[in-house]
Design a protein around this motif. Structure first.
Motif, PDB file in Angstrom:
ATOM      1  N   ARG A 115      30.067   9.355  -3.750  1.00 31.39           N
ATOM      2  CA  ARG A 115      29.321   9.605  -2.199  1.00 31.39           C
ATOM      3  C   ARG A 115      27.915   9.887  -2.388  1.00 31.39           C
ATOM      4  NH1 ARG A 115      31.793  14.534   0.520  1.00 31.39           N
ATOM      5  NH2 ARG A 115      30.917  15.570  -0.928  1.00 31.39           N
ATOM      6  N   LEU A 116      26.886   9.443  -0.947  1.00 32.09           N
ATOM      7  CA  LEU A 116      25.416   9.063  -0.990  1.00 32.09           C
ATOM      8  C   LEU A 116      25.621  10.881  -1.368  1.00 32.09           C
ATOM      9  CD1 LEU A 116      23.661   7.261  -0.714  1.00 32.09           C
ATOM     10  CD2 LEU A 116      23.504   7.477   1.662  1.00 32.09           C
ATOM     11  N   ALA A 117      24.571  11.298  -1.819  1.00 27.69           N
ATOM     12  CA  ALA A 117      23.945  12.723  -1.981  1.00 27.69           C
ATOM     13  C   ALA A 117      22.274  13.328  -1.427  1.00 27.69           C
ATOM     14  CB  ALA A 117      23.297  12.838  -3.483  1.00 27.69           C
ATOM     15  N   GLY A 118      21.031  11.477  -1.719  1.00 26.89           N
ATOM     16  CA  GLY A 118      20.398  11.226  -1.322  1.00 26.89           C
ATOM     17  C   GLY A 118      19.395   9.875  -0.765  1.00 26.89           C
ATOM     18  N   ILE A 119      18.925   8.961  -0.066  1.00 29.16           N
ATOM     19  CA  ILE A 119      18.045   8.295   0.149  1.00 29.16           C
ATOM     20  C   ILE A 119      16.677   8.387   0.319  1.00 29.16           C
ATOM     21  CG2 ILE A 119      17.801   6.063   1.416  1.00 29.16           C
ATOM     22  CD1 ILE A 119      20.697   6.513   2.599  1.00 29.16           C
ATOM     23  N   GLN A 120      15.845   7.311  -0.767  1.00 30.56           N
ATOM     24  CA  GLN A 120      14.028   7.552  -0.087  1.00 30.56           C
ATOM     25  C   GLN A 120      14.029   6.509   0.298  1.00 30.56           C
ATOM     26  OE1 GLN A 120      11.925   9.786  -1.658  1.00 30.56           O
ATOM     27  NE2 GLN A 120      10.178   8.302  -0.973  1.00 30.56           N
ATOM     28  N   LEU A 121      13.262   5.852   0.974  1.00 34.02           N
ATOM     29  CA  LEU A 121      13.030   4.607   2.120  1.00 34.02           C
ATOM     30  C   LEU A 121      11.256   4.463   0.982  1.00 34.02           C
ATOM     31  CD1 LEU A 121      14.725   4.340   4.747  1.00 34.02           C
ATOM     32  CD2 LEU A 121      15.613   3.349   2.298  1.00 34.02           C
ATOM     33  N   SER A 122      10.886   3.295   1.081  1.00 33.62           N
ATOM     34  CA  SER A 122       9.247   3.067   1.012  1.00 33.62           C
ATOM     35  C   SER A 122       9.563   2.314   1.398  1.00 33.62           C
ATOM     36  CB  SER A 122       9.186   3.464  -0.817  1.00 33.62           C
ATOM     37  OG  SER A 122       9.645   4.212  -1.108  1.00 33.62           O
ATOM     38  N   PRO A 123       8.373   1.394   1.870  1.00 36.46           N
ATOM     39  CA  PRO A 123       8.129   0.314   2.694  1.00 36.46           C
ATOM     40  C   PRO A 123       7.662  -0.504   1.779  1.00 36.46           C
ATOM     41  CG  PRO A 123       6.446   2.115   4.344  1.00 36.46           C
ATOM     42  CD  PRO A 123       7.580   2.630   2.406  1.00 36.46           C
ATOM     43  N   ILE A 124       7.786  -1.798   2.016  1.00 37.49           N
ATOM     44  CA  ILE A 124       7.279  -2.872   0.748  1.00 37.49           C
ATOM     45  C   ILE A 124       6.789  -3.812   1.669  1.00 37.49           C
ATOM     46  CG2 ILE A 124       8.615  -5.132  -0.084  1.00 37.49           C
ATOM     47  CD1 ILE A 124      10.615  -4.223  -0.503  1.00 37.49           C
ATOM     48  N   GLY A 125       5.114  -3.881   0.755  1.00 34.25           N
ATOM     49  CA  GLY A 125       3.881  -4.505   1.580  1.00 34.25           C
ATOM     50  C   GLY A 125       3.093  -5.143   0.832  1.00 34.25           C
ATOM     51  N   GLY A 126       2.198  -5.623   0.691  1.00 37.01           N
ATOM     52  CA  GLY A 126       0.949  -6.032  -0.243  1.00 37.01           C
ATOM     53  C   GLY A 126       0.204  -4.975  -0.459  1.00 37.01           C
ATOM     54  N   PRO A 127      -0.522  -4.867  -2.182  1.00 32.18           N
ATOM     55  CA  PRO A 127      -1.557  -4.217  -1.898  1.00 32.18           C
ATOM     56  C   PRO A 127      -2.034  -3.142  -0.975  1.00 32.18           C
ATOM     57  CG  PRO A 127      -2.126  -6.061  -3.609  1.00 32.18           C
ATOM     58  CD  PRO A 127      -0.807  -6.673  -2.480  1.00 32.18           C
ATOM     59  N   PRO A 128      -2.533  -2.437  -0.857  1.00 32.70           N
ATOM     60  CA  PRO A 128      -3.678  -1.326   0.106  1.00 32.70           C
ATOM     61  C   PRO A 128      -5.115  -2.230  -0.533  1.00 32.70           C
ATOM     62  CG  PRO A 128      -3.249   0.297  -1.696  1.00 32.70           C
ATOM     63  CD  PRO A 128      -2.534  -1.204  -1.492  1.00 32.70           C
ATOM     64  N   PRO A 129      -6.137  -2.314   0.703  1.00 33.26           N
ATOM     65  CA  PRO A 129      -7.314  -3.057   0.348  1.00 33.26           C
ATOM     66  C   PRO A 129      -8.391  -2.337  -1.010  1.00 33.26           C
ATOM     67  CG  PRO A 129      -7.727  -2.367   2.929  1.00 33.26           C
ATOM     68  CD  PRO A 129      -5.553  -2.216   2.185  1.00 33.26           C
ATOM     69  N   PHE A 130      -9.245  -2.531  -1.331  1.00 32.58           N
ATOM     70  CA  PHE A 130      -9.917  -2.578  -2.329  1.00 32.58           C
ATOM     71  C   PHE A 130     -11.058  -1.598  -1.968  1.00 32.58           C
ATOM     72  CE2 PHE A 130      -6.853  -4.093  -4.837  1.00 32.58           C
ATOM     73  CZ  PHE A 130      -6.347  -2.992  -5.904  1.00 32.58           C
ATOM     74  N   PRO A 131     -11.292  -1.039  -2.076  1.00 30.74           N
ATOM     75  CA  PRO A 131     -12.780  -0.545  -1.249  1.00 30.74           C
ATOM     76  C   PRO A 131     -14.357  -0.988  -2.608  1.00 30.74           C
ATOM     77  CG  PRO A 131     -12.475   1.549  -2.628  1.00 30.74           C
ATOM     78  CD  PRO A 131     -10.453   0.376  -3.367  1.00 30.74           C
ATOM     79  N   PRO A 132     -14.758  -1.700  -1.197  1.00 32.04           N
ATOM     80  CA  PRO A 132     -16.787  -2.503  -1.567  1.00 32.04           C
ATOM     81  C   PRO A 132     -17.058  -1.966  -3.277  1.00 32.04           C
ATOM     82  CG  PRO A 132     -17.126  -1.713   0.514  1.00 32.04           C
ATOM     83  CD  PRO A 132     -15.771  -1.408   0.487  1.00 32.04           C
ATOM     84  N   PRO A 133     -17.415  -2.231  -3.861  1.00 34.33           N
ATOM     85  CA  PRO A 133     -17.608  -1.855  -5.220  1.00 34.33           C
ATOM     86  C   PRO A 133     -18.998  -0.617  -5.253  1.00 34.33           C
ATOM     87  CG  PRO A 133     -18.071  -4.424  -5.528  1.00 34.33           C
ATOM     88  CD  PRO A 133     -17.629  -3.957  -4.468  1.00 34.33           C
ATOM     89  N   THR A 134     -19.597   0.010  -5.504  1.00 39.03           N
ATOM     90  CA  THR A 134     -20.785   1.018  -4.656  1.00 39.03           C
ATOM     91  C   THR A 134     -21.846   0.642  -6.540  1.00 39.03           C
ATOM     92  OG1 THR A 134     -19.775   2.848  -5.407  1.00 39.03           O
ATOM     93  CG2 THR A 134     -19.767   2.140  -3.785  1.00 39.03           C
ATOM     94  N   GLY A 135     -22.821   0.995  -6.029  1.00 38.92           N
ATOM     95  CA  GLY A 135     -23.892   0.635  -7.561  1.00 38.92           C
ATOM     96  C   GLY A 135     -24.385  -0.564  -8.246  1.00 38.92           C
ATOM     97  N   GLY A 136     -24.184  -0.579  -9.127  1.00 37.42           N
ATOM     98  CA  GLY A 136     -24.102  -1.494  -9.836  1.00 37.42           C
ATOM     99  C   GLY A 136     -25.415  -2.826  -8.962  1.00 37.42           C
ATOM    100  N   ARG A 137     -25.355  -4.120  -9.981  1.00 38.43           N
ATOM    101  CA  ARG A 137     -26.150  -5.486  -9.072  1.00 38.43           C
ATOM    102  C   ARG A 137     -25.389  -5.672  -8.299  1.00 38.43           C
ATOM    103  NH1 ARG A 137     -27.179  -9.071 -13.841  1.00 38.43           N
ATOM    104  NH2 ARG A 137     -26.727  -7.103 -15.346  1.00 38.43           N
ATOM    105  N   SER A 138     -26.138  -6.107  -7.131  1.00 36.07           N
ATOM    106  CA  SER A 138     -25.190  -7.062  -5.877  1.00 36.07           C
ATOM    107  C   SER A 138     -25.421  -8.644  -6.069  1.00 36.07           C
ATOM    108  CB  SER A 138     -26.302  -6.680  -4.797  1.00 36.07           C
ATOM    109  OG  SER A 138     -26.051  -5.506  -4.791  1.00 36.07           O
TER     110      SER A 138
END
Length: 138
Positions: A115-138
């Motif tokens: 018998r089913l006690a629980g279900i968890q659903l998570s969307p399948i998708g690509g990775p989230p976009p990464f923030p642009p680098p900060t600091g350092g050399r451009s």
């Protein structure tokens, strides 16, 4: 049960569950689930068994097509964990609810089988976009 292994039993159970979901068969869904069944939806909402079944009884949720595949089963004796892919074509209150989700199903074995006690659903998708680098050399 005719299945010989837990994995086969869970796959057969999954076929019955898919038929009940796509047929809006609340009597079958009720019988296939524990009294304290819980669904965690793909957007983080939580439904108890009564709320889960009501979506079908009311006609709010219509599942036209559902596939549960890529299922890997872990057997813990009287419990099993099944992680798979849940792909659906559905609507909720007339709005599209289509998607592909990674699903975790928690199943409990009792005298009547699984018998089913629980279900968890998570969307399948690509990775989230990464923030642009900060600091350092451009």
């Amino acid at each position: 049960m005719t299945a010989t292994s837990t994995e086969q039993q869970i796959h057969e159970f999954g076929q019955r569950w898919v038929r009940a979901e796509t047929g809006a068969d609340t009597a079958a869904l009720d019988a296939l689930s524990t009294d304290d069944f819980t669904l965690v939806g793909p957007l983080g909402f939580v439904l108890d068994k009564s709320q889960w079944l009501h979506r079908y009884r009311s006609g709010d949720l219509v599942t036209e097509h559902l596939v549960w595949d890529e299922v890997a089963v872990r057997d813990y004796g009287t419990a099993a964990l099944a992680v798979g892919r849940h792909t659906q074509r559905a609507s909720f209150r007339g709005n599209p609810a289509n998607g592909s989700f990674r699903s975790t199903h928690v199943l409990i074995r009792d005298e009547d089988g699984w018998r089913l006690a629980g279900i968890q659903l998570s969307p399948i998708g690509g990775p989230p976009p990464f923030p642009p680098p900060t600091g350092g050399r451009s």
